[in-house]
Design an enzyme around this catalytic site. Structure first.
Site, PDB file in Angstrom:
ATOM      1  N   GLU B 179       0.881  -1.301   0.045  1.00 41.39           N
ATOM      2  CA  GLU B 179       0.187   0.148  -0.074  1.00 41.39           C
ATOM      3  C   GLU B 179       0.868   1.180   0.043  1.00 41.39           C
ATOM      4  O   GLU B 179       2.167   1.356   0.461  1.00 41.39           O
ATOM      5  CB  GLU B 179      -0.941   0.086   1.202  1.00 41.39           C
ATOM      6  N   GLU B 322       4.332  -0.565   1.594  1.00 38.96           N
ATOM      7  CA  GLU B 322       4.459  -0.648  -0.066  1.00 38.96           C
ATOM      8  C   GLU B 322       4.434  -2.255  -0.598  1.00 38.96           C
ATOM      9  O   GLU B 322       4.500  -2.579  -1.563  1.00 38.96           O
ATOM     10  CB  GLU B 322       5.924  -0.211  -0.870  1.00 38.96           C
TER      11      GLU B 322
END
Lengths: 355, 355
Positions: B179, B322
């Protein structure tokens, strides 16, 4: 002794000024400062070891040193000693865990007969991956006297240095320790007890899986071997010769040679840790070249890591040896190096900095 | 609601009878029983999830869901909110940490605009790796009212399911959560506090690196948002809509879709963990399909892992998000599967068994 003495002499402290410079570069990359934790630490260590601010890890090798232990006649292991040579054939036929994991990591496996109790018949096709450095047909039973002579101890370390030098010609950027030797957790427990001063009972584990009764017997055997041989903890070669093993001597050579050549070396589990203790006692600055791959389920291993002040990369409850932990950790070390060398900076990527 | 409701209905418990069978096979391989620890556990879990006793992990994808958070106007983050879209461009240009690590692991990266506060201009060449599923231009500020409507919450989860389905066509054997969203540790802390009942202060961390004063302010903001919106912990969609984020909804969809398709899904860090809490509350058996990739340095993450009873593979002091932890753990999951499918048995390798 020349080879060993010269190797020890040539090991230099790593260039720690590079650590700060590398952190500065890491801080310019598109991520919050320090947010890649251990990956950043590893990247800095590799730069300091190699002296290269853009290190490239291309060639990786796991060195599996194999040897037998006379002390197995005391019934300290769950497996018969024939398994040592049988597993060496398994390594050469690529059927063992280390072969599978090395294939996964893109690492080469080099198998060395350091002192197996029988001859190893290797095929021509395996020449690159098998080396005969046999010091003797297994060590002697350490509860009846020294495991080997001092000369054999020195030769085993020098054989490890030779193996490393031979592999260096093929290209080598990252080395890993591995071993095979039925009975070698017994020898490693003895080395660790002598070197760290901890009690045998606190160090000794279940090896390949012995029961309670056999465990108490194993502790007794180790205590007896230490009492009888009285190894001098200030003299690493004395410890290696009296309660060590040929494969442990070989790994000591691998570690020392890696440091001499400015190549990072991954310490695997408990047995590799015992070799690390011997190498450290011979030359303390070798520690900066060591990377602890994992924390083994074999309980003495944590005592070694604490003694050396090494923080392991992985903790996967492994206790197999062969270099399995070392080869798994290679992927993480490479990841750290790639972060350093392949990421965009805030400036290049037009990403805003902190508020 | 049809897509979400149908997905939840189609998730079945994993076939745990396969776990024992797989352990039996693992015990025949040339290694002491259980000596590969977590690798063996992972192999068994993958067999149980996929229903395949010879699983093959070929296609791996990290789904990076990106979204903005209205609560950033309260000054809860160390970075300005523009960084969300800037980092999305960095992902598409392959300059971020997740690109480097995905390249290392051989995984594909799919980037999804779930609710970035600006339009994203993507190049044609990036179509396969970028998906526009924008629910809205960022969430609303949750200290002034709900972050999104209930309908938006449902649509965000369904968009995640859609993204998963689209990638499934390209081949998908192992999924990972990732994310990007400035402010999303604030939202995740709120979700975790509501779902686990722990105090906001115990859960909240420093995100991308705020100082002491900002930390106390962040705690206050989260407490205020929870007090004002009073989300119902028994109703996951109520929690998601009141204090969640679009990317967190998207990840919830990824997790549910993975379970529906019998595909293992790696939970990354704290934000992915918050999505895992939502997914778990919607359908508890989804937990068996989750693999905790790592334990983040963001302190609320451990609370989530304990709540879900998940044991993380790695502990590398990461706190980047991420999907960086998820992609690093993919290599370990693959290693476990290869151990199961590629090693020789004692019989085949002619290695003696235990004494």
């Amino acid at each position: 002794m020349d080879k060993l003495g010269n190797t020890i002499k040539k090991i230099k402290t790593v260039d720690s000024s590079l650590i700060e410079k590398t952190q500065h570069h890491l801080d310019n990359l598109t991520k919050p400062r320090g947010s890649l934790g251990l990956l950043e630490t590893l990247a800095k260590q590799i730069v300091a070891i190699t002296g290269n601010d853009k290190p490239l890890i291309k060639n990786k090798t796991i060195f599996i040193m194999a040897g037998d232990h006379g002390v197995t006649e005391e019934g300290v292991s769950a497996f018969p000693k024939e398994v040592t040579v049988q597993m060496v054939y398994n390594f050469l036929n690529k059927g063992a865990a280390i072969n599978v994991l090395a294939g996964h990591a893109g690492a080469e496996v080099v198998v060395v007969d350091m002192g197996i109790s029988t001859e190893v018949r290797s095929q021509k096709s395996e020449v690159r991956n098998f080396k005969d450095k046999k010091i003797n047909f297994g060590t002697k039973n350490m509860v009846k006297g020294p495991a080997m002579t001092r000369d054999e101890a020195i030769r085993s370390v020098e054989a490890g240095i030779e193996v490393f030098e031979e592999q260096l010609i093929n290209g080598l950027d990252l080395a890993g320790c591995g071993e095979m030797g039925i009975g070698n957790t017994t020898s490693s427990s003895a080395i660790t007890a002598v070197m760290t001063g901890k009690s045998v009972k606190d160090i000794t584990g279940r090896g390949t899986g012995i029961d309670n009764k056999s465990f108490l017997h194993k502790v007794e055997i180790i205590e007896k071997a230490i009492f009888l041989n009285n190894p001098d903890p200030r003299d690493a070669l004395d410890v290696l010769s009296k309660v060590g093993g040929f494969e442990i001597g070989g790994l000591t050579g691998i570690i020392l040679a890696a440091a001499r050549e400015n190549i990072p070396v991954l310490i695997d589990g408990f047995i590799s840790g015992a070799a690390a203790l011997i190498a450290y006692k011979l030359q303390p600055i070798v520690k900066d070249y060591m990377i602890a791959a994992h924390c083994s389920a074999e309980k003495g291993h944590k005592i070694i890591l604490d003694y050396l002040g090494l923080k392991p990369i992985l903790d996967l409850n492994l206790c197999l040896g062969e270099g399995t932990g070392a080869v798994l950790a290679m992927g993480i070390v490479e990841a750290g190096v790639k972060i350093l060398t392949q990421m965009a900076t805030f400036k290049n990527a037009s990403v805003s900095g902190r508020n």
